[in-house]
Design a protein around this motif. Structure first.
Motif, PDB file in Angstrom:
ATOM      1  N   LYS A   1      48.153  30.333  48.435  1.00  0.00           N
ATOM      2  CA  LYS A   1      47.020  30.328  47.496  1.00  0.00           C
ATOM      3  C   LYS A   1      47.319  29.804  46.109  1.00  0.00           C
ATOM      4  O   LYS A   1      46.501  29.057  45.612  1.00  0.00           O
ATOM      5  N   ALA A   2      48.733  29.958  45.651  1.00  0.00           N
ATOM      6  CA  ALA A   2      48.956  29.648  44.153  1.00  0.00           C
ATOM      7  C   ALA A   2      49.014  28.222  44.218  1.00  0.00           C
ATOM      8  O   ALA A   2      48.280  27.536  43.166  1.00  0.00           O
TER       9      ALA A   2
ATOM     10  N   LEU B   1      47.135  25.851  46.042  1.00  0.00           N
ATOM     11  CA  LEU B   1      45.805  25.316  46.550  1.00  0.00           C
ATOM     12  C   LEU B   1      44.784  24.767  45.471  1.00  0.00           C
ATOM     13  O   LEU B   1      44.288  23.671  45.604  1.00  0.00           O
ATOM     14  N   ARG B   2      44.897  25.600  44.324  1.00  0.00           N
ATOM     15  CA  ARG B   2      44.072  25.058  43.107  1.00  0.00           C
ATOM     16  C   ARG B   2      44.649  23.927  42.703  1.00  0.00           C
ATOM     17  O   ARG B   2      43.655  22.962  42.188  1.00  0.00           O
ATOM     18  N   LEU B   3      45.769  23.669  42.922  1.00  0.00           N
ATOM     19  CA  LEU B   3      46.331  22.348  42.414  1.00  0.00           C
ATOM     20  C   LEU B   3      45.952  21.043  43.264  1.00  0.00           C
ATOM     21  O   LEU B   3      45.890  20.122  42.752  1.00  0.00           O
TER      22      LEU B   3
ATOM     23  N   GLU C   1      41.492  32.222  55.496  1.00  0.00           N
ATOM     24  CA  GLU C   1      42.835  32.850  55.405  1.00  0.00           C
ATOM     25  C   GLU C   1      43.171  33.550  56.705  1.00  0.00           C
ATOM     26  O   GLU C   1      44.518  33.515  56.894  1.00  0.00           O
TER      27      GLU C   1
ATOM     28  N   GLU D   1      50.166  34.679  49.333  1.00  0.00           N
ATOM     29  CA  GLU D   1      50.084  34.415  47.771  1.00  0.00           C
ATOM     30  C   GLU D   1      50.618  32.973  47.596  1.00  0.00           C
ATOM     31  O   GLU D   1      50.543  32.495  46.479  1.00  0.00           O
TER      32      GLU D   1
ATOM     33  N   GLU E   1      39.986  25.485  48.516  1.00  0.00           N
ATOM     34  CA  GLU E   1      39.765  26.854  48.394  1.00  0.00           C
ATOM     35  C   GLU E   1      39.646  27.350  49.552  1.00  0.00           C
ATOM     36  O   GLU E   1      39.419  26.552  50.752  1.00  0.00           O
TER      37      GLU E   1
ATOM     38  N   ALA F   1      42.917  21.309  44.452  1.00  0.00           N
ATOM     39  CA  ALA F   1      41.529  21.302  44.538  1.00  0.00           C
ATOM     40  C   ALA F   1      40.835  21.881  45.935  1.00  0.00           C
ATOM     41  O   ALA F   1      39.908  21.321  46.341  1.00  0.00           O
TER      42      ALA F   1
END
Ligand code: SAH
Length: 240
Positions: A8-9, A11-13, A23, A5, A17, A15
């Motif tokens: 993953k939090a 990763l979005r920043l 994973e 978690e 996935e 860009a």
């Protein structure tokens, strides 16, 4: 121990996935790291959550300095890779890259080979030896789009260790923490000697890992003269 978690939090920043397969690779890498740490002293970080943030996510910030989308076959050399940072997290998240891990310690390259095999990674070369010597191999010199390093040496030393691996037109991306102005200033001579030019100091957004992290991005604008890098140990002992 199964979840990612914290990774993953962030990763979005960046860009980025991850597929379920990627994973699983990160989860297995973390297991191997914590397990390997009990035998060989690979990393000071032993908390599973910190492996996610301080190793995986921190490594992945290098993606901020890559062309996007990252081209297939984009070549990266990780100098002083240790237990694989930043190179291996980048390879897991961006499998289209071609990665060379340069590491002087046999114990660590044995671990790296083990991880590469267990994760089923292709397009990764593990090289045991010092960057000063590896950079003289014709197939490695000026052969990479990017050279990167984390926690290996101060910037002026890193210029001499990393820039010889970069193609003209390529770049060195160096992960740094804390105040940088003095270190960057002190690296000016080395930078120029090696054929580099400071492109930017790219701050890592504080939402990713808290503040005070940055990528020092150096463009390779002309070939590194043959006399560099100097003999093994000299770039660190007598930095330019
Ligand atoms: N990059 C990793 C490891 C940092 S520790 C991380 O951030 O976690 C520094 C590593 O660089 C050590 O494993 C050391 O053996 C390696 N190293 C230092 N100087 C080197 C050189 N000149 N050539 C190759 N490896 C070097």
């Amino acid at each position: 121990m199964g979840t990612l978690e914290h990774l993953k939090a962030g990763l979005r920043l960046l860009a980025l996935e991850l597929s379920p397969g990627q994973e699983r690779q990160f989860t297995l890498y973390r297991e191997l790291l914590l397990e390997g740490n009990q035998r060989a002293n690979l990393t000071a970080i032993t908390d599973p959550q910190e492996v996610e943030t301080l190793h995986f996510l921190d490594s992945l910030t290098v993606a901020l300095a890559m062309p996007r989308p990252v081209p297939s076959g984009y070549t990266i050399a990780d100098i002083g890779a240790g237990a694989g940072f930043p190179g291996l997290p980048l390879k897991i998240a961006l499998p289209q890259i071609e990665l060379a891990l340069v590491e002087a310690t046999v114990k660590k390259t044995a671990f790296l080979r083990h991880v590469v095999e267990r994760l089923g990674l292709t397009g990764v070369t593990v090289l045991t030896g010092r960057a000063e010597e590896m950079a003289r191999r014709p197939e490695l010199r000026e052969a990479f789009e990017m050279a990167t390093a984390r926690a290996v040496a101060e910037l002026r030393t890193l210029m001499e260790l990393a820039l010889p691996f970069c193609k003209v037109g390529g770049r060195a991306v160096l992960l740094k923490k804390g105040a940088l102005d003095d270190e960057v200033g002190a690296a000016a001579t080395a930078l120029q000697e090696m054929g580099g030019r400071l492109a930017q100091i790219q701050p890592v957004p504080s939402e990713v890992l808290g503040g005070s992290r940055a990528l020092v991005v150096v463009e390779k604008v002309s070939p590194t003269p043959d006399r560099y890098p100097r003999r093994s140990g000299v770039p660190a002992r007598r930095p330019m």
